[in-house]
Design a protein around this motif. Structure first.
Motif, short mmCIF file in Angstrom:
data_model
loop_
_atom_site.label_atom_id
_atom_site.label_comp_id
_atom_site.label_asym_id
_atom_site.label_seq_id
_atom_site.Cartn_x
_atom_site.Cartn_y
_atom_site.Cartn_z
N ALA A 124 2.81 -2.01 17.21
CA ALA A 124 1.67 -2.02 15.99
C ALA A 124 2.02 -1.46 14.72
CB ALA A 124 0.29 -1.03 16.69
N SER A 126 3.61 -1.63 10.96
CA SER A 126 3.28 -2.46 9.91
C SER A 126 4.51 -3.92 9.73
CB SER A 126 3.67 -1.89 8.36
OG SER A 126 3.50 -2.79 7.55
N GLY A 134 5.41 -4.17 6.22
CA GLY A 134 6.15 -3.25 5.55
C GLY A 134 5.33 -2.68 4.32
N ALA A 139 0.24 -2.50 7.95
CA ALA A 139 -0.21 -1.56 8.92
C ALA A 139 -1.47 -1.73 9.70
CB ALA A 139 0.05 -0.25 8.51
C1 LIG Z 1 8.25 6.48 0.25
C2 LIG Z 1 7.58 5.17 0.52
C3 LIG Z 1 6.65 4.64 -0.32
C4 LIG Z 1 5.73 3.57 0.12
N1 LIG Z 1 4.83 3.16 -0.74
C5 LIG Z 1 4.17 2.09 -0.46
C6 LIG Z 1 3.33 1.63 -1.52
O1 LIG Z 1 3.04 2.01 -2.48
N2 LIG Z 1 2.33 0.55 -0.88
C7 LIG Z 1 2.41 0.07 0.23
O2 LIG Z 1 1.58 -0.73 0.77
N3 LIG Z 1 3.12 0.55 1.16
C8 LIG Z 1 4.18 1.64 0.84
N4 LIG Z 1 5.13 2.00 1.79
C9 LIG Z 1 5.05 1.51 3.23
C10 LIG Z 1 3.75 2.16 4.21
O3 LIG Z 1 3.85 3.41 3.75
C11 LIG Z 1 4.36 1.69 5.29
O4 LIG Z 1 4.41 0.22 5.50
C12 LIG Z 1 3.28 2.07 6.44
O5 LIG Z 1 2.89 3.60 6.17
C13 LIG Z 1 3.70 1.85 7.81
O6 LIG Z 1 2.58 2.37 8.44
P1 LIG Z 1 2.72 2.40 10.14
O7 LIG Z 1 1.42 2.75 10.95
O8 LIG Z 1 3.26 0.99 10.64
O9 LIG Z 1 3.98 3.39 10.57
P2 LIG Z 1 3.80 5.06 10.15
O10 LIG Z 1 2.87 5.08 8.90
O11 LIG Z 1 5.49 5.36 9.81
O12 LIG Z 1 3.30 5.68 11.12
C14 LIG Z 1 4.01 5.78 12.45
C15 LIG Z 1 3.62 7.34 13.01
O13 LIG Z 1 4.15 7.53 14.46
C16 LIG Z 1 4.48 8.84 14.37
N5 LIG Z 1 5.56 8.67 15.35
C17 LIG Z 1 6.60 8.44 15.28
N6 LIG Z 1 7.47 8.61 16.75
C18 LIG Z 1 6.56 9.31 17.44
C19 LIG Z 1 6.28 9.58 18.62
N7 LIG Z 1 7.58 9.64 19.67
N8 LIG Z 1 5.47 10.06 19.40
C20 LIG Z 1 4.17 10.10 18.30
N9 LIG Z 1 4.18 9.87 17.13
C21 LIG Z 1 5.32 9.30 16.54
C22 LIG Z 1 5.00 9.15 13.10
O14 LIG Z 1 5.23 10.56 12.73
C23 LIG Z 1 3.97 8.33 12.06
O15 LIG Z 1 3.21 9.27 11.91
C24 LIG Z 1 5.97 3.11 1.62
C25 LIG Z 1 6.84 3.76 2.28
C26 LIG Z 1 7.62 4.80 2.01
C27 LIG Z 1 8.39 5.42 3.18
#
Ligand SMILES: Cc1cc2nc3c(=O)[nH]c(=O)nc-3n(C[C@H](O)[C@H](O)[C@H](O)COP(=O)(O)OP(=O)(O)OC[C@H]3O[C@@H](n4cnc5c(N)ncnc54)[C@H](O)[C@@H]3O)c2cc1C
Length: 157
Positions: A124, A126, A134, A139
């Motif tokens: 799930a 991004s 990304g 996401a």
């Molecule tokens: C510095 C930075 C700046 C960014 N700026 C932007 C922007 O300006 N605009 C934009 O659109 N995107 C931006 N992004 C990208 C965006 O933040 C990510 O694409 C998005 O947050 C990904 O969401 P996700 O739900 O896929 O993963 P994540 O947000 O990484 O969520 C995954 C979650 O799973 C948890 N987790 C991991 N392993 C485990 C485990 N074993 N058990 C339980 N929980 C676990 C983690 O703690 C985390 O909370 C940025 C990213 C970064 C790092």
């Protein structure tokens, strides 16, 4: 890279704190002042992992501050604190294979899970979104798709 200041001096000069650079070392800079008013500038480094390791933290820090000073004025050279977080050097985040820049994920319809895991594992994140991978929007799209798939599988069982 974060540079934390006593005052948001760039705002006083009518500057937003936002900048894009093709030269670097920071390639995208934002005003990172917190909602409670603690002033800071933040930027993404455009320097590769191996080059970062070769240059070392102190050289990178000075180069970042010099760039901020060029953009926003000499007060940028006097932060109260700086923070450089190199994710490629974080062994709980990155492996040796991650050191080569892979570029931003491209939209596509990759089959992320195949074989025996296909009916048991859903991704799930991004990166697995077929649009805006990304990014935050990706996401949300990927999470909605995964939830819909879980519901559909539960209905079938
Ligand atoms: C510095 C930075 C700046 C960014 N700026 C932007 C922007 O300006 N605009 C934009 O659109 N995107 C931006 N992004 C990208 C965006 O933040 C990510 O694409 C998005 O947050 C990904 O969401 P996700 O739900 O896929 O993963 P994540 O947000 O990484 O969520 C995954 C979650 O799973 C948890 N987790 C991991 N392993 C485990 C485990 N074993 N058990 C339980 N929980 C676990 C983690 O703690 C985390 O909370 C940025 C990213 C970064 C790092």
């Amino acid at each position: 890279f974060f540079a934390i200041y006593d005052r948001p001096f760039w705002r006083r000069d009518g500057l937003s704190g936002t900048a894009q650079s093709m030269v670097g070392p920071l390639v995208e800079i934002h005003d990172a002042t917190t909602a409670s008013g603690k002033p800071a500038l933040f930027g993404f480094l455009g320097v590769g992992a191996d080059q970062r390791a070769a240059l070392g933290e102190e050289v990178l820090k000075q180069a970042c501050l010099a760039q901020l000073a060029k953009l926003f004025g000499p007060e940028a050279l006097e932060p109260c604190a700086t923070l450089l977080k190199d994710w490629a050097a974080d062994s709980l985040t990155s492996t040796a294979a991650d050191r080569a820049g892979g570029g931003h994920p491209m939209p596509g319809s990759s089959r992320w899970v195949s074989g025996p895991w296909e009916s048991r594992l859903l991704l799930a994140g991004s990166e697995t979104s077929d649009s805006e991978p990304g990014y935050l929007a990706g996401a949300v799209i990927a999470a909605k798709r995964a939830v819909a798939e879980i519901r559909s599988r539960m209905d079938r069982e």
